[in-house]
Scaffold this active site. Structure first.
Site, PDB file in Angstrom:
ATOM      1  N   MET A  10      39.430  39.999  45.263  1.00 59.19           N
ATOM      2  CA  MET A  10      39.901  41.040  44.343  1.00 59.19           C
ATOM      3  C   MET A  10      40.613  40.398  43.136  1.00 59.19           C
ATOM      4  SD  MET A  10      41.335  43.426  47.432  1.00 59.19           S
ATOM      5  CE  MET A  10      41.924  41.989  48.342  1.00 59.19           C
ATOM      6  N   GLN A  52      40.164  52.282  43.527  1.00 56.50           N
ATOM      7  CA  GLN A  52      41.320  52.268  42.625  1.00 56.50           C
ATOM      8  C   GLN A  52      41.155  53.319  41.525  1.00 56.50           C
ATOM      9  OE1 GLN A  52      41.284  48.269  41.106  1.00 56.50           O
ATOM     10  NE2 GLN A  52      42.543  47.434  42.759  1.00 56.50           N
ATOM     11  N   THR A  83      46.115  39.328  45.789  1.00 54.52           N
ATOM     12  CA  THR A  83      46.070  40.230  44.639  1.00 54.52           C
ATOM     13  C   THR A  83      47.419  40.908  44.518  1.00 54.52           C
ATOM     14  OG1 THR A  83      45.186  42.350  43.849  1.00 54.52           O
ATOM     15  CG2 THR A  83      44.956  41.894  46.179  1.00 54.52           C
ATOM     16  N   ASN A  84      47.858  41.159  43.291  1.00 54.93           N
ATOM     17  CA  ASN A  84      49.101  41.912  43.086  1.00 54.93           C
ATOM     18  C   ASN A  84      48.882  43.411  43.219  1.00 54.93           C
ATOM     19  OD1 ASN A  84      51.583  40.200  41.974  1.00 54.93           O
ATOM     20  ND2 ASN A  84      49.727  39.264  41.172  1.00 54.93           N
ATOM     21  N   THR A  85      47.800  43.920  42.644  1.00 61.04           N
ATOM     22  CA  THR A  85      47.589  45.369  42.594  1.00 61.04           C
ATOM     23  C   THR A  85      47.533  45.992  43.981  1.00 61.04           C
ATOM     24  OG1 THR A  85      46.432  45.234  40.473  1.00 61.04           O
ATOM     25  CG2 THR A  85      46.023  47.186  41.814  1.00 61.04           C
ATOM     26  N   CYS A 196      49.272  39.643  37.715  1.00 61.29           N
ATOM     27  CA  CYS A 196      47.887  39.808  38.146  1.00 61.29           C
ATOM     28  C   CYS A 196      47.366  38.407  38.419  1.00 61.29           C
ATOM     29  CB  CYS A 196      47.054  40.501  37.079  1.00 61.29           C
ATOM     30  SG  CYS A 196      45.300  40.576  37.498  1.00 61.29           S
ATOM     31  N   THR A 197      46.734  38.210  39.562  1.00 58.57           N
ATOM     32  CA  THR A 197      46.364  36.854  39.959  1.00 58.57           C
ATOM     33  C   THR A 197      45.366  36.219  39.008  1.00 58.57           C
ATOM     34  OG1 THR A 197      44.754  37.809  41.514  1.00 58.57           O
ATOM     35  CG2 THR A 197      46.909  37.180  42.397  1.00 58.57           C
ATOM     36  N   GLU A 198      44.604  37.013  38.256  1.00 63.86           N
ATOM     37  CA  GLU A 198      43.649  36.445  37.290  1.00 63.86           C
ATOM     38  C   GLU A 198      44.314  35.907  36.025  1.00 63.86           C
ATOM     39  OE1 GLU A 198      41.283  38.554  40.103  1.00 63.86           O
ATOM     40  OE2 GLU A 198      42.890  39.358  38.864  1.00 63.86           O
TER      41      GLU A 198
END
Length: 234
Positions: A10, A52, A83-85, A196-198
């Site tokens: 994710m 989501q 993932t943060n979300t 956000c991990t990205e």
């Protein structure tokens, strides 16, 4: 060395970064040919993103909870939600297992507090910036959060979902993120959380004049602190 379970996909772009950082971290700590003991589950992000967007968080939580249970069954003694979300459904995931699920918000808050900061700017997905599941966790640790305005939040969402999640890193988008972060600094942010991990695929600490908190790196470091015992320290 304990077995770390990574619940990812994710997106898989940031999950690949998790795997790199965990393995690199073990090598740095133990040396030689040592690498991380991992169990990895990756979901189809298209399915999760649809849930989501349609506000069906319970269904997304159940999918991830089943994957977490499978990681525990496979031997994981610590689980990372990569993932943060999806911290939005942390409680559902944590309730499905008996092993610790290392909360990324707590890890980030500890890093912020360690530098003596109380006000941070948050760059993240729209869900993380606009809902309270993440900012409330930071508030619990005594940290106040500034988020960008609506147009900037839309721009960050676009960059994450249409570029970074599919492996595209563009200089114009990177400059846009830096500009948004600097606006938060002008408003009083003492540091910037890459929530956000990205985002770590395009921003680094050298891009901004205040401390930057890269949540993927922080999460992996905390996991290794828990799971890896360095014989040299004994």
């Amino acid at each position: 060395m304990e077995i770390i379970g990574v619940l990812g996909g994710m997106s898989w772009e940031s999950t690949a970064e998790y795997l790199r950082l965990l393995n690199q971290g073990v090598r740095d700590r133990l040396g030689g040919l040592h690498s991380a003991r991992l169990r990895v589950a990756t979901v189809d992000f298209a399915q999760i993103e649809h849930l989501q967007a349609t506000n069906n968080w319970p269904a997304a939580g159940q999918i991830l909870a089943r994957e977490a249970a499978d990681l525990e069954a496979a031997g994981a003694t610590l689980i990372l939600i990569a993932t943060n979300t999806m911290r939005k459904v942390y409680d559902t995931i944590a309730a499905a297992v008996t092993v610790p699920v290392l909360h990324l918000g707590d890890v980030t808050a500890n890093a912020v507090r360690a530098q003596g900061l109380t006000h941070i700017g948050l760059l993240a997905t729209r869900y993380t910036m606009e809902q309270t599941f993440y900012t409330n966790r930071l508030t619990h640790h005594g940290i106040q959060t500034l988020v960008p305005d609506a147009s900037a939040r839309t721009e960050i969402q676009r960059i994450i979902y249409t570029e970074l999640c599919v492996g595209l890193v563009s200089q114009p988008s990177r400059q846009s993120l830096i500009h948004i972060a600097n606006d938060l600094i002008t408003q009083g942010a003492q540091g910037i959380v890459l929530g956000c991990t990205e985002l770590e695929l395009t921003l680094t600490a050298s891009d901004l004049p205040v401390p930057v908190f890269p949540t993927t790196t922080l999460h992996c470091t905390a996991a290794l602190d828990h799971a890896v015992q360095n014989p040299a320290a004994n």
